[in-house]
Design a protein around this motif. Structure first.
Motif, PDB file in Angstrom:
ATOM      1  N   THR A  83       0.975  -1.098   0.043  1.00  0.00           N
ATOM      2  CA  THR A  83       0.221  -0.025  -0.298  1.00  0.00           C
ATOM      3  C   THR A  83       1.056   1.258  -0.161  1.00  0.00           C
ATOM      4  O   THR A  83       0.557   1.736  -0.543  1.00  0.00           O
ATOM      5  N   THR A  84       2.287   1.111   0.377  1.00  0.00           N
ATOM      6  CA  THR A  84       2.737   2.179   0.145  1.00  0.00           C
ATOM      7  C   THR A  84       2.907   3.191  -1.113  1.00  0.00           C
ATOM      8  O   THR A  84       3.463   3.909  -1.535  1.00  0.00           O
ATOM      9  N   TYR A  85       3.020   2.068  -1.754  1.00  0.00           N
ATOM     10  CA  TYR A  85       3.641   2.834  -3.244  1.00  0.00           C
ATOM     11  C   TYR A  85       2.318   2.738  -3.823  1.00  0.00           C
ATOM     12  O   TYR A  85       2.221   3.942  -5.047  1.00  0.00           O
ATOM     13  N   LEU A  86       1.377   3.381  -3.604  1.00  0.00           N
ATOM     14  CA  LEU A  86      -0.222   4.189  -3.312  1.00  0.00           C
ATOM     15  C   LEU A  86       0.438   5.117  -3.415  1.00  0.00           C
ATOM     16  O   LEU A  86      -0.422   6.286  -4.033  1.00  0.00           O
ATOM     17  N   SER A  87       1.001   5.644  -2.082  1.00  0.00           N
ATOM     18  CA  SER A  87       0.884   7.061  -2.348  1.00  0.00           C
ATOM     19  C   SER A  87       1.817   8.228  -3.228  1.00  0.00           C
ATOM     20  O   SER A  87       1.768   8.485  -3.540  1.00  0.00           O
ATOM     21  N   GLN A  88       2.784   7.124  -3.664  1.00  0.00           N
ATOM     22  CA  GLN A  88       3.852   7.208  -4.719  1.00  0.00           C
ATOM     23  C   GLN A  88       2.793   7.443  -6.265  1.00  0.00           C
ATOM     24  O   GLN A  88       3.570   7.688  -6.823  1.00  0.00           O
ATOM     25  N   GLU A  89       1.336   7.643  -6.400  1.00  0.00           N
ATOM     26  CA  GLU A  89       0.647   7.513  -7.498  1.00  0.00           C
ATOM     27  C   GLU A  89       0.980   8.733  -7.775  1.00  0.00           C
ATOM     28  O   GLU A  89       0.447   9.998  -7.492  1.00  0.00           O
ATOM     29  N   THR A  90       1.385   9.077  -8.924  1.00  0.00           N
ATOM     30  CA  THR A  90       1.309  10.390  -9.240  1.00  0.00           C
ATOM     31  C   THR A  90       0.352  10.731 -10.227  1.00  0.00           C
ATOM     32  O   THR A  90      -0.909  11.996 -10.295  1.00  0.00           O
ATOM     33  N   ARG A  94      -6.061   8.868  -9.022  1.00  0.00           N
ATOM     34  CA  ARG A  94      -5.658   7.598  -8.218  1.00  0.00           C
ATOM     35  C   ARG A  94      -5.747   7.784  -6.596  1.00  0.00           C
ATOM     36  O   ARG A  94      -5.122   7.454  -6.263  1.00  0.00           O
ATOM     37  N   GLN A  95      -4.796   9.414  -6.859  1.00  0.00           N
ATOM     38  CA  GLN A  95      -4.593   9.263  -5.391  1.00  0.00           C
ATOM     39  C   GLN A  95      -5.624   9.766  -4.561  1.00  0.00           C
ATOM     40  O   GLN A  95      -4.826   9.323  -2.717  1.00  0.00           O
ATOM     41  N   ALA A  96      -7.095   9.035  -4.760  1.00  0.00           N
ATOM     42  CA  ALA A  96      -7.919   8.986  -3.691  1.00  0.00           C
ATOM     43  C   ALA A  96      -7.692   7.781  -2.988  1.00  0.00           C
ATOM     44  O   ALA A  96      -8.703   7.712  -1.947  1.00  0.00           O
ATOM     45  N   LEU A  97      -7.061   6.824  -3.529  1.00  0.00           N
ATOM     46  CA  LEU A  97      -7.073   5.564  -3.819  1.00  0.00           C
ATOM     47  C   LEU A  97      -7.383   5.032  -2.062  1.00  0.00           C
ATOM     48  O   LEU A  97      -7.454   4.068  -1.200  1.00  0.00           O
ATOM     49  N   TYR A  98      -5.620   5.372  -1.360  1.00  0.00           N
ATOM     50  CA  TYR A  98      -5.188   5.382  -0.157  1.00  0.00           C
ATOM     51  C   TYR A  98      -6.242   5.749   1.036  1.00  0.00           C
ATOM     52  O   TYR A  98      -6.716   4.668   1.929  1.00  0.00           O
ATOM     53  N   GLY A  99      -7.148   6.661   1.309  1.00  0.00           N
ATOM     54  CA  GLY A  99      -8.271   6.964   2.063  1.00  0.00           C
ATOM     55  C   GLY A  99      -9.601   5.637   1.618  1.00  0.00           C
ATOM     56  O   GLY A  99      -9.820   5.144   2.731  1.00  0.00           O
ATOM     57  N   GLN A 100      -9.657   5.749   0.786  1.00  0.00           N
ATOM     58  CA  GLN A 100     -10.629   4.600   0.498  1.00  0.00           C
ATOM     59  C   GLN A 100     -10.153   3.331   0.988  1.00  0.00           C
ATOM     60  O   GLN A 100     -10.356   2.529   1.679  1.00  0.00           O
TER      61      GLN A 100
END
Lengths: 295, 207
Positions: A83-90, A94-100
């Protein structure tokens, strides 16, 4: 680890207390002098009250400080796996994915918690009337799903029932289908069209032999319409998600008792007719015939 | 088509046929029956001419419940042969005038109101033989059941409910030998023929 968690909890708790008390200070300040301070020396009373509240806040602050100082900072960076890679999404969308992700994790966690609670409560208060035992060895044997089973399992069950009762003849126009519809003829009395959903009985219609095998039209005879109604009640009663085969078997056993629909009098009033209908109800346990009004 | 029981209802002294039907109509309506039209069952009997050898009798019956069917029962003396045909059979009988002659004086019929109550069908018929009133026949059909043995007790209870003590404890003699068989319309016809034959034999009213 456990001790760490406990300390974290106390720290969070003291912060909560502090916040709530600070909130109270501001509330008192904003409302100013109140009627319950009376007339004499009202300013003094107000000051005293405020002082008291501020002392509590002070104490709370000290608590927070002590509990925070006793906390040990976690060694090294947090391991969030993939999931750490999610924060690196540019990409923007898709940036909202981590919160979801976090939300859904919380949600599943809650579901787990609630379902365990519900499971415990339900296990102690047995609300369903089907006779079964909650032994773990038996439970492990049952399938996890009872509406998605292999066609030959259902077929075996149906042929098993067919053999069980000599006067019930079962015909299936489309055998080996995942959701078969069967016709069960009960002697020369009646026939039932039963629709299966996997191993569950989904629908039952009772008709005279001379009527069509259609699943959707009800019988033109009052007595069979009443029996259909009662079959629905029994279908729900015998339904058991953990032991679907037993449910079907007990339903068929109960259904078999209708072979005396016209010939046996009511157990209670000893008459054949009530409202021009024979006893259309069969007791679920004893299979004794009763009128609708006598049961 | 369900099991049907036909039985005669005795006429009490100084009560006419229409009055008896009226009394029964009131009783069955009080139980919640709804009248659904009229019904008619008739029977005509033909006998073979002597030239054909052994005398044979053909009973031709119509039942308004099966309007497109003509029922006939041939009695050869040793055998009874039932036959269900369509309406053309009547015309055939007319063609056979020279072999089978009809006995006009014995034309029997039963007609009257037809009631439905629950799954039961009740028909109150006044019987006439060549236009002379002979008595009252009550027909009760229990539509959902097709095997007499299964529902006789139930039907007896129903019959007793509105006919009272005149109901016998045993089924009609025709049915007694066929209790385990599946009931068909021709069985009703047999019962009517049995009753009509008895009415024809008794002069005047049958008590």
């Amino acid at each position: 680890m456990d001790r760490d968690l406990e300390q974290l909890h106390t720290a969070l708790n003291s912060i909560k207390v502090l916040r709530s008390n600070v909130g109270q200070v501001f509330e008192t300040v904003s409302s100013g002098l109140r009627a319950d301070h009376g007339e004499e020396g009202k300013e003094n009373k107000f000051m005293l009250e405020l002082q008291e509240l501020l002392t509590t806040v002070n104490n709370n602050l000290r608590d927070v400080e002590t509990s925070v100082s006793s906390l040990t900072p976690p060694p090294g960076p947090f391991n969030l796996a993939n999931t750490t890679y999610l924060s690196q999404e540019t990409t923007q969308e898709r940036q909202a994915l981590y919160g979801q992700l976090v939300n859904s994790y919380k949600w599943t966690d809650k579901i787990r918690e609630y379902s365990t609670l519900a499971g415990n409560i339900l296990a102690t208060n047995s609300v369903n009337k089907t006779y079964k035992t909650f032994s773990t060895t038996k439970r492990r044997k049952t399938q996890t799903s009872n509406h998605n089973v292999a066609p030959d399992v259902i077929e075996n069950l149906i042929t098993g029932i067919d053999r069980l009762f000599p006067d019930v003849t079962i015909t299936a126009p489309r055998p080996f289908a995942p959701n078969p519809i069967i016709q069960a003829s009960l002697g020369r009395v009646l026939k039932a069209i039963i629709a299966f959903k996997g191993l569950m009985i989904e629908w039952v219609v009772v008709k005279a032999h001379s009527e069509s095998n259609d699943l959707w039209t009800e019988s033109r005879y009052k007595v069979f319409r009443k029996v259909t109604e009662n079959c629905h009640a029994a279908m729900c009663h015998f339904h058991s998600p953990t032991m679907p085969e037993l449910a079907v078997r007990s339903f068929m056993h109960w259904f078999h008792s209708y072979n005396t629909l016209f010939s046996s009098p009511c157990k209670r009033c000893a008459n054949h007719l009530h409202n021009n209908l024979p006893p259309t109800w069969r007791d679920l346990r004893t299979l004794e015939p009763y009128h609708e009004e006598c049961k | 088509m369900g099991v049907t029981v036909l039985q005669q209802f005795p006429i009490v002294e100084n009560r006419t046929g229409p009055l008896t039907i009226d009394v029964l109509t009131k009783r069955i309506s009080a139980l919640g029956a709804i009248q659904q039209g009229q019904f008619l069952v008739d029977c005509e009997t033909y006998t073979s001419v002597p030239q054909l050898g052994n005398q044979r009798t053909v009973h031709v019956l119509h039942n308004s419940e099966q309007p497109a069917t003509v029922f006939s029962i041939l009695e050869t003396g040793t055998k009874t042969i039932p036959l269900a045909t369509d309406g053309l059979f009547d015309l055939l009988m007319m063609k056979m005038n020279s072999f089978y002659t009809s006995k006009k004086l014995t034309k029997a019929e039963s007609k009257g109101p037809r009631f439905e109550i629950g799954d039961f069908l009740v028909k109150l018929g006044s019987v006439t033989v060549s236009q002379n009133f002979k008595g009252v026949l009550v027909e009760v059909e229990y539509k959902p059941c097709v095997v007499p043995a299964m529902c006789w007790e139930l039907m007896r209870e129903f019959l007793q409910g509105f006919l009272g003590s005149s109901v016998q404890s045993s089924p009609p003699s025709y049915l007694q030998n066929r209790m385990q068989e599946i009931y068909t319309p021709i069985d009703t016809i047999h019962q009517y023929l049995e009753q009509f034959t008895m009415y024809r034999k008794t002069p005047g009213m049958r008590a």
